[in-house]
Design a protein around this motif. Structure first.
Motif, mmCIF file in Angstrom:
data_model
loop_
_atom_site.group_PDB
_atom_site.id
_atom_site.type_symbol
_atom_site.label_atom_id
_atom_site.label_comp_id
_atom_site.label_asym_id
_atom_site.label_seq_id
_atom_site.Cartn_x
_atom_site.Cartn_y
_atom_site.Cartn_z
ATOM 1 N N LYS A 113 -8.831 2.015 -12.970
ATOM 2 C CA LYS A 113 -9.296 1.969 -14.357
ATOM 3 C C LYS A 113 -8.685 0.783 -15.091
ATOM 4 C CE LYS A 113 -8.090 4.270 -18.662
ATOM 5 N NZ LYS A 113 -7.059 5.142 -19.240
ATOM 6 N N HIS A 114 -9.523 0.082 -15.861
ATOM 7 C CA HIS A 114 -9.071 -1.009 -16.711
ATOM 8 C C HIS A 114 -9.502 -0.702 -18.142
ATOM 9 C CE1 HIS A 114 -8.637 -3.743 -13.101
ATOM 10 N NE2 HIS A 114 -9.505 -2.850 -12.639
ATOM 11 N N TRP A 115 -8.694 -1.085 -19.107
ATOM 12 C CA TRP A 115 -9.104 -0.868 -20.499
ATOM 13 C C TRP A 115 -8.367 -1.796 -21.452
ATOM 14 C CZ3 TRP A 115 -5.288 1.817 -18.188
ATOM 15 C CH2 TRP A 115 -4.174 2.227 -18.919
ATOM 16 N N THR A 116 -8.992 -1.998 -22.619
ATOM 17 C CA THR A 116 -8.380 -2.763 -23.696
ATOM 18 C C THR A 116 -8.360 -1.922 -24.959
ATOM 19 O OG1 THR A 116 -10.458 -3.697 -24.535
ATOM 20 C CG2 THR A 116 -9.346 -4.918 -22.775
ATOM 21 N N THR A 117 -7.456 -2.239 -25.856
ATOM 22 C CA THR A 117 -7.439 -1.688 -27.205
ATOM 23 C C THR A 117 -7.306 -2.864 -28.175
ATOM 24 O OG1 THR A 117 -5.033 -1.387 -27.130
ATOM 25 C CG2 THR A 117 -6.404 0.493 -26.459
ATOM 26 N N PRO A 118 -7.547 -2.655 -29.467
ATOM 27 C CA PRO A 118 -7.484 -3.782 -30.394
ATOM 28 C C PRO A 118 -6.159 -4.537 -30.371
ATOM 29 C CG PRO A 118 -8.588 -1.940 -31.433
ATOM 30 C CD PRO A 118 -8.054 -1.439 -30.124
ATOM 31 N N ASP A 119 -5.036 -3.845 -30.140
ATOM 32 C CA ASP A 119 -3.751 -4.538 -30.118
ATOM 33 C C ASP A 119 -3.302 -4.918 -28.708
ATOM 34 O OD1 ASP A 119 -3.303 -1.952 -29.334
ATOM 35 O OD2 ASP A 119 -1.422 -1.719 -30.423
ATOM 36 N N MET A 120 -4.137 -4.616 -27.694
ATOM 37 C CA MET A 120 -3.855 -5.023 -26.313
ATOM 38 C C MET A 120 -5.125 -5.604 -25.702
ATOM 39 S SD MET A 120 -0.647 -4.369 -25.324
ATOM 40 C CE MET A 120 -0.649 -3.992 -23.578
ATOM 41 N N PRO A 121 -5.650 -6.687 -26.278
ATOM 42 C CA PRO A 121 -6.932 -7.225 -25.794
ATOM 43 C C PRO A 121 -6.846 -7.830 -24.397
ATOM 44 C CG PRO A 121 -5.947 -8.702 -27.407
ATOM 45 C CD PRO A 121 -5.111 -7.455 -27.404
ATOM 46 N N GLU A 122 -5.628 -8.098 -23.927
ATOM 47 C CA GLU A 122 -5.503 -8.663 -22.585
ATOM 48 C C GLU A 122 -5.793 -7.637 -21.495
ATOM 49 O OE1 GLU A 122 -1.301 -7.411 -23.876
ATOM 50 O OE2 GLU A 122 -3.177 -8.112 -24.758
ATOM 51 N N GLY A 123 -5.799 -6.364 -21.834
ATOM 52 C CA GLY A 123 -6.180 -5.328 -20.890
ATOM 53 C C GLY A 123 -5.011 -4.672 -20.177
ATOM 54 N N GLN A 124 -5.246 -3.441 -19.741
ATOM 55 C CA GLN A 124 -4.278 -2.650 -18.998
ATOM 56 C C GLN A 124 -4.959 -2.084 -17.759
ATOM 57 O OE1 GLN A 124 -1.587 -0.231 -21.700
ATOM 58 N NE2 GLN A 124 -3.242 -0.665 -23.134
ATOM 59 N N GLY A 130 -16.722 -3.588 -12.782
ATOM 60 C CA GLY A 130 -16.530 -4.618 -13.793
ATOM 61 C C GLY A 130 -17.403 -4.487 -15.019
ATOM 62 N N GLU A 131 -18.371 -3.575 -15.012
ATOM 63 C CA GLU A 131 -19.240 -3.390 -16.176
ATOM 64 C C GLU A 131 -18.439 -2.762 -17.327
ATOM 65 O OE1 GLU A 131 -23.165 -0.752 -17.518
ATOM 66 O OE2 GLU A 131 -22.669 -1.008 -15.396
ATOM 67 N N ARG A 132 -18.481 -3.392 -18.476
ATOM 68 C CA ARG A 132 -17.668 -2.939 -19.601
ATOM 69 C C ARG A 132 -18.417 -1.915 -20.443
ATOM 70 N NH1 ARG A 132 -12.945 -6.763 -21.574
ATOM 71 N NH2 ARG A 132 -12.467 -7.782 -19.586
ATOM 72 N N VAL A 133 -17.687 -0.872 -20.824
ATOM 73 C CA VAL A 133 -18.218 0.190 -21.660
ATOM 74 C C VAL A 133 -17.403 0.206 -22.945
ATOM 75 C CG1 VAL A 133 -18.571 2.674 -21.891
ATOM 76 C CG2 VAL A 133 -18.960 1.553 -19.676
ATOM 77 N N THR A 134 -18.064 0.193 -24.091
ATOM 78 C CA THR A 134 -17.379 0.181 -25.380
ATOM 79 C C THR A 134 -17.192 1.607 -25.881
ATOM 80 O OG1 THR A 134 -18.295 -1.979 -25.956
ATOM 81 C CG2 THR A 134 -17.448 -0.638 -27.767
ATOM 82 N N GLY A 135 -15.920 2.028 -26.027
ATOM 83 C CA GLY A 135 -15.632 3.347 -26.574
ATOM 84 C C GLY A 135 -15.509 3.324 -28.075
ATOM 85 N N ALA A 136 -15.105 2.190 -28.630
ATOM 86 C CA ALA A 136 -14.950 1.964 -30.070
ATOM 87 C C ALA A 136 -14.717 0.463 -30.222
ATOM 88 C CB ALA A 136 -13.784 2.774 -30.634
ATOM 89 N N PRO A 137 -14.841 -0.081 -31.432
ATOM 90 C CA PRO A 137 -14.585 -1.511 -31.596
ATOM 91 C C PRO A 137 -13.206 -1.907 -31.058
ATOM 92 C CG PRO A 137 -15.613 -0.625 -33.566
ATOM 93 C CD PRO A 137 -15.307 0.554 -32.678
ATOM 94 N N GLY A 138 -13.192 -2.807 -30.088
ATOM 95 C CA GLY A 138 -11.944 -3.248 -29.483
ATOM 96 C C GLY A 138 -11.444 -2.371 -28.352
ATOM 97 N N PHE A 139 -12.050 -1.203 -28.152
ATOM 98 C CA PHE A 139 -11.658 -0.264 -27.099
ATOM 99 C C PHE A 139 -12.737 -0.307 -26.022
ATOM 100 C CE2 PHE A 139 -11.425 4.502 -25.945
ATOM 101 C CZ PHE A 139 -10.550 4.264 -24.915
ATOM 102 N N GLU A 140 -12.443 -0.999 -24.926
ATOM 103 C CA GLU A 140 -13.395 -1.152 -23.834
ATOM 104 C C GLU A 140 -12.782 -0.662 -22.531
ATOM 105 O OE1 GLU A 140 -16.233 -4.875 -25.098
ATOM 106 O OE2 GLU A 140 -14.514 -5.297 -23.805
ATOM 107 N N LEU A 141 -13.632 -0.149 -21.665
ATOM 108 C CA LEU A 141 -13.192 0.330 -20.360
ATOM 109 C C LEU A 141 -14.104 -0.227 -19.288
ATOM 110 C CD1 LEU A 141 -13.411 3.104 -22.462
ATOM 111 C CD2 LEU A 141 -11.654 3.755 -20.828
#
Length: 203
Positions: free
Chosen positions: A91-102, A73-84
Motif C-alpha cells: 500500500k502507498h498513500w499520501t496526505t496533505p502534509d506528507m505529499p512525498e508518500g508513505q 499504480g492507479e491513484r485513488v483520491t480519498g479526499a483532497p491531498g489524500f491519495e492511495l
C-alpha cells in the motif's frame, strides 16, 4: 501544523460474530393453497409474494458491493491531498502534509496473508483524520468496511489489485474527537454475505 501518525494491526474476530450475517429483518412467510379453491386469485397472489420475499435475500447477496479493482499504480483520491495506490509490494498513500508518500509492505514478512487481519494507519489535522489500512487473509469476497469511533460508525471504501491477491486496502476520513485522535475502537471488513472477513479491535 504538527503531524501525528499511528500504525496498528490486529487479527480477525472469531466466528461468534461471523455467524450473525443477514439475520436481522428477515421473516419466514408460509402459504398453504386452499384445497377447494383452485382458481383463488388472492391465493395465487399470496404465493407469488411469498416466493418474491424468499428470493430477496439471494438477490441482495448477488448484488452486494465488492472492492474497486485498480491497476498497479492507479491513484485513488480519498479526499483532497489524500491519495492511495497499490503495487504488488503493498500500500502507498499520501496526505496533505506528507505529499512525498508513505508505504506499507505486504511482502516484508510482517504480515501473514494466510490469517485474517486488518491494520490501521491514521494521520491528519485537527479538522480531518485520514484513516486507512490493509485487510487480508479472510474467506470470501470483501464487501464493506465499518470503522467504529466514539462519534459513531464511519463507512469506508475498499480497493484491490486484479486477480484476487488475498489482500486489499480500506480507507475513510473522519472528524477527530476533541479529546484525542485515538478515537477508533474497531475496524471490521465484511464479506458479500455480511460475515466478518477480518477485524481489528482496540480496547
Amino acid at each position: 501544523m504538527k503531524r501525528t501518525r499511528k500504525y496498528l494491526a490486529g487479527a480477525a474476530v472469531t466466528a461468534a460474530v461471523a455467524g450473525m450475517a443477514l439475520v436481522a429483518g428477515m421473516a419466514t412467510v408460509s402459504y398453504a393453497a386452499p384445497a377447494t379453491a383452485p382458481h383463488d386469485t388472492a391465493g395465487r397472489a399470496a404465493h407469488s409474494a411469498t416466493a418474491a420475499a424468499a428470493s430477496a435475500p439471494a438477490a441482495a447477496r448477488k448484488h452486494a458491493p465488492t472492492p474497486r479493482i485498480v491497476a498497479p499504480g492507479e491513484r485513488v483520491t480519498g479526499a483532497p491531498g489524500f491519495e492511495l495506490w497499490l503495487t504488488p509490494e503493498g500500500k502507498h498513500w499520501t496526505t496533505p502534509d506528507m505529499p512525498e508518500g508513505q508505504f506499507r509492505s505486504v511482502v516484508d514478512g510482517n504480515i501473514d496473508l494466510s490469517s485474517p487481519g486488518v491494520s490501521l494507519q491514521y494521520e491528519g489535522t485537527p479538522e480531518r483524520v485520514y484513516l486507512s489500512g490493509l485487510y487480508y487473509g479472510g474467506k470470501g469476497t470483501a464487501s464493506v468496511v465499518e470503522v467504529e469511533t466514539r462519534a459513531g460508525t464511519v463507512a469506508g471504501k475498499l480497493i484491490e489489485l486484479p486477480g484476487r491477491p488475498g489482500w486489499g486496502v480500506w480507507y475513510a476520513t473522519a472528524v477527530p474527537d476533541d479529546s484525542s485522535w485515538d478515537f477508533v475502537s474497531e475496524v471490521t471488513v465484511r464479506d458479500t454475505k455480511g460475515r466478518v472477513y477480518a477485524s481489528l479491535t482496540r480496547r
